[in-house]
Scaffold this active site. Structure first.
Site, PDB file in Angstrom:
ATOM      1  N   SER A 144     -60.372 -51.279 -28.865  1.00  0.00           N
ATOM      2  CA  SER A 144     -61.325 -49.916 -29.356  1.00  0.00           C
ATOM      3  C   SER A 144     -61.070 -49.818 -30.854  1.00  0.00           C
ATOM      4  O   SER A 144     -60.008 -50.083 -31.162  1.00  0.00           O
ATOM      5  CB  SER A 144     -60.996 -48.869 -28.430  1.00  0.00           C
ATOM      6  OG  SER A 144     -61.337 -47.814 -29.094  1.00  0.00           O
ATOM      7  N   TYR A 157     -54.521 -43.819 -25.411  1.00  0.00           N
ATOM      8  CA  TYR A 157     -55.535 -44.731 -25.419  1.00  0.00           C
ATOM      9  C   TYR A 157     -55.281 -45.742 -26.594  1.00  0.00           C
ATOM     10  O   TYR A 157     -55.300 -47.140 -26.497  1.00  0.00           O
ATOM     11  CB  TYR A 157     -56.813 -43.985 -25.123  1.00  0.00           C
ATOM     12  CG  TYR A 157     -58.097 -44.907 -25.437  1.00  0.00           C
ATOM     13  CD1 TYR A 157     -58.064 -45.597 -24.318  1.00  0.00           C
ATOM     14  CD2 TYR A 157     -58.898 -45.002 -26.573  1.00  0.00           C
ATOM     15  CE1 TYR A 157     -59.424 -46.447 -24.222  1.00  0.00           C
ATOM     16  CE2 TYR A 157     -59.934 -46.015 -26.432  1.00  0.00           C
ATOM     17  CZ  TYR A 157     -60.308 -46.308 -25.203  1.00  0.00           C
ATOM     18  OH  TYR A 157     -61.478 -47.181 -25.078  1.00  0.00           O
ATOM     19  N   LYS A 161     -54.604 -49.627 -26.937  1.00  0.00           N
ATOM     20  CA  LYS A 161     -55.496 -50.560 -27.276  1.00  0.00           C
ATOM     21  C   LYS A 161     -54.817 -51.429 -28.341  1.00  0.00           C
ATOM     22  O   LYS A 161     -55.235 -52.585 -28.736  1.00  0.00           O
ATOM     23  CB  LYS A 161     -57.014 -49.680 -27.645  1.00  0.00           C
ATOM     24  CG  LYS A 161     -57.550 -49.233 -26.496  1.00  0.00           C
ATOM     25  CD  LYS A 161     -57.997 -50.293 -25.704  1.00  0.00           C
ATOM     26  CE  LYS A 161     -59.276 -49.911 -24.605  1.00  0.00           C
ATOM     27  NZ  LYS A 161     -59.422 -50.793 -23.531  1.00  0.00           N
TER      28      LYS A 161
HETATM   29  P1  NDP Z   1     -66.605 -47.558 -17.759  1.00  0.00           P
HETATM   30  O1  NDP Z   1     -65.748 -45.969 -17.573  1.00  0.00           O
HETATM   31  O2  NDP Z   1     -68.079 -47.390 -17.669  1.00  0.00           O
HETATM   32  O3  NDP Z   1     -65.816 -48.441 -17.104  1.00  0.00           O
HETATM   33  C1  NDP Z   1     -64.719 -48.730 -16.963  1.00  0.00           C
HETATM   34  C2  NDP Z   1     -64.362 -50.032 -16.019  1.00  0.00           C
HETATM   35  O4  NDP Z   1     -62.828 -50.166 -15.974  1.00  0.00           O
HETATM   36  C3  NDP Z   1     -64.824 -49.650 -14.603  1.00  0.00           C
HETATM   37  O5  NDP Z   1     -65.489 -50.560 -14.099  1.00  0.00           O
HETATM   38  C4  NDP Z   1     -63.498 -49.400 -13.846  1.00  0.00           C
HETATM   39  O6  NDP Z   1     -63.568 -49.726 -12.492  1.00  0.00           O
HETATM   40  C5  NDP Z   1     -62.605 -50.246 -14.560  1.00  0.00           C
HETATM   41  N1  NDP Z   1     -61.328 -50.212 -14.194  1.00  0.00           N
HETATM   42  C6  NDP Z   1     -60.419 -48.680 -14.809  1.00  0.00           C
HETATM   43  N2  NDP Z   1     -59.237 -48.883 -14.216  1.00  0.00           N
HETATM   44  C7  NDP Z   1     -59.209 -50.062 -13.329  1.00  0.00           C
HETATM   45  C8  NDP Z   1     -58.042 -50.897 -12.772  1.00  0.00           C
HETATM   46  N3  NDP Z   1     -56.976 -50.230 -12.613  1.00  0.00           N
HETATM   47  N4  NDP Z   1     -58.503 -52.020 -12.198  1.00  0.00           N
HETATM   48  C9  NDP Z   1     -59.442 -52.517 -12.372  1.00  0.00           C
HETATM   49  N5  NDP Z   1     -60.635 -51.869 -13.108  1.00  0.00           N
HETATM   50  C10 NDP Z   1     -60.468 -50.780 -13.268  1.00  0.00           C
HETATM   51  O7  NDP Z   1     -66.280 -47.516 -19.156  1.00  0.00           O
HETATM   52  P2  NDP Z   1     -66.848 -48.740 -20.340  1.00  0.00           P
HETATM   53  O8  NDP Z   1     -67.409 -49.713 -19.942  1.00  0.00           O
HETATM   54  O9  NDP Z   1     -67.189 -47.881 -21.438  1.00  0.00           O
HETATM   55  O10 NDP Z   1     -65.513 -49.414 -20.941  1.00  0.00           O
HETATM   56  C11 NDP Z   1     -65.010 -50.665 -20.794  1.00  0.00           C
HETATM   57  C12 NDP Z   1     -63.924 -51.107 -21.747  1.00  0.00           C
HETATM   58  O11 NDP Z   1     -64.532 -50.640 -22.859  1.00  0.00           O
HETATM   59  C13 NDP Z   1     -62.807 -50.201 -21.782  1.00  0.00           C
HETATM   60  O12 NDP Z   1     -61.623 -50.991 -21.909  1.00  0.00           O
HETATM   61  C14 NDP Z   1     -62.961 -49.279 -22.529  1.00  0.00           C
HETATM   62  O13 NDP Z   1     -61.632 -48.697 -22.993  1.00  0.00           O
HETATM   63  C15 NDP Z   1     -63.705 -50.137 -23.714  1.00  0.00           C
HETATM   64  N6  NDP Z   1     -64.133 -49.356 -24.683  1.00  0.00           N
HETATM   65  C16 NDP Z   1     -65.217 -48.437 -24.387  1.00  0.00           C
HETATM   66  C17 NDP Z   1     -65.842 -47.577 -25.405  1.00  0.00           C
HETATM   67  C18 NDP Z   1     -67.066 -46.860 -25.211  1.00  0.00           C
HETATM   68  O14 NDP Z   1     -67.300 -46.119 -26.236  1.00  0.00           O
HETATM   69  N7  NDP Z   1     -67.466 -46.714 -24.141  1.00  0.00           N
HETATM   70  C19 NDP Z   1     -65.533 -47.788 -26.816  1.00  0.00           C
HETATM   71  C20 NDP Z   1     -64.460 -48.729 -27.037  1.00  0.00           C
HETATM   72  C21 NDP Z   1     -63.694 -49.382 -26.150  1.00  0.00           C
HETATM   73  P3  NDP Z   1     -64.165 -48.647 -11.301  1.00  0.00           P
HETATM   74  O15 NDP Z   1     -64.896 -47.642 -11.824  1.00  0.00           O
HETATM   75  O16 NDP Z   1     -64.518 -49.321 -10.261  1.00  0.00           O
HETATM   76  O17 NDP Z   1     -62.728 -47.884 -11.048  1.00  0.00           O
END
Ligand code: NDP
Length: 245
Positions: A144, A157, A161
């Site tokens: 991130s 966070y 990251k």
């Molecule tokens: P979401 O909240 O939409 O998705 C997060 C995903 O991570 C979900 O599928 C969730 O699964 C999964 N997850 C969380 N904990 C676990 C775990 N312990 N084991 C397996 N899966 C897990 O967020 P985003 O799509 O936005 O985020 C995706 C990635 O991008 C993350 O790493 C986030 O930090 C990063 N990111 C996002 C940004 C943004 O602005 N959106 C900016 C920068 C980075 P479930 O729901 O099934 O629990």
């Protein structure tokens, strides 16, 4: 369940959420058999797989919590027993638990670090062993902008990251001669559930492109890094942030 041993397999963790779903769909379109991982949102993962199938691609669901080493190992062992190898791993699972550091509970600190860093260890190590055996593979982890420049209220966070970047750069150096590439994508603000409580109108002024990014705009960079088009790219951090940093 898919039985063929000659297909190219990609694992995407956290593929029930916004960015992971877009990555899974993009990799399936590129021809990979995609393992759609989720933790609790089975419905979200099913939506991802349904889109993959609708586009003519293939894949399967694998629910496991990346912070749980035993659960992760069991799921990966199952995949290893059915496929010759894993070609691509995308470490995308991530959570936030924001708050000012002075007020931050140990739990909020630990959960965020565990998801990103223990998750990276638990999934990447066994997959890498398979990749090393075949001298082939690409690992991309989703960091991130907070891991690059920090962010108020996100010490946990940002630490997680930034740690992901350090781990990936070190790993890239360790396995480069073994035919495996390891890279990082660092998104800025992307339109998903994760930022649903963020006051976007104020933040847009901080983005040179003056808009939030789409999950697909992260996915296309991940797909490139996974592909042979990026065959000389390893140990890099690619920002996808509309010019923020
Ligand atoms: P979401 O909240 O939409 O998705 C997060 C995903 O991570 C979900 O599928 C969730 O699964 C999964 N997850 C969380 N904990 C676990 C775990 N312990 N084991 C397996 N899966 C897990 O967020 P985003 O799509 O936005 O985020 C995706 C990635 O991008 C993350 O790493 C986030 O930090 C990063 N990111 C996002 C940004 C943004 O602005 N959106 C900016 C920068 C980075 P479930 O729901 O099934 O629990």
């Amino acid at each position: 369940m898919e039985q063929s041993h000659d297909i190219e397999v990609a694992i995407v963790t956290g593929a029930s959420g916004g960015i992971g779903r877009a990555i899974a769909i993009a990799l399936a379109k590129a021809g990979y058999y995609v393992v759609v991982n989720y933790r609790s949102s089975q419905g979200g993962a099913e939506k991802t797989l349904a889109q993959i199938t609708q586009d003519g691609g293939r894949g399967e669901l694998q629910g496991f919590d990346v912070t749980d080493a035993d659960q992760t190992k069991a799921a990966l062992d199952d995949l290893f027993s059915r496929y010759k190898g894993i070609d691509v791993l995308v470490n995308n699972a991530g959570i936030t638990h924001d708050g000012l550091f002075m007020m931050m509970s140990k739990k909020a600190w630990q959960q965020v670090l565990d998801t990103t860093l223990a998750g990276f260890y638990n999934v990447t190590k066994p997959v890498l062993k398979k990749m090393v055996r075949r001298k082939k593979g690409s690992v991309v982890s989703i960091s991130s902008i907070a891991g690059l420049i920090g962010n108020r209220g996100q010490a946990n966070y940002s630490a997680a990251k930034a740690g992901l970047i350090g781990a990936s750069r070190s790993l890239a150096a360790e396995v480069a001669r073994l035919g495996i590439r390891v890279n990082v994508v660092a998104p800025g603000l992307i339109d998903t559930e994760m930022i649903k409580d963020v006051p976007l109108s104020a933040l847009k002024n901080m983005i040179p492109m003056a808009r939030i990014g789409k999950p697909e705009e992260v996915a296309s960079v991940v797909r490139f890094l996974c592909s042979d088009d990026a065959s000389y790219v390893t140990g890099q951090v690619v920002s996808v942030n509309g010019g923020m940093a």
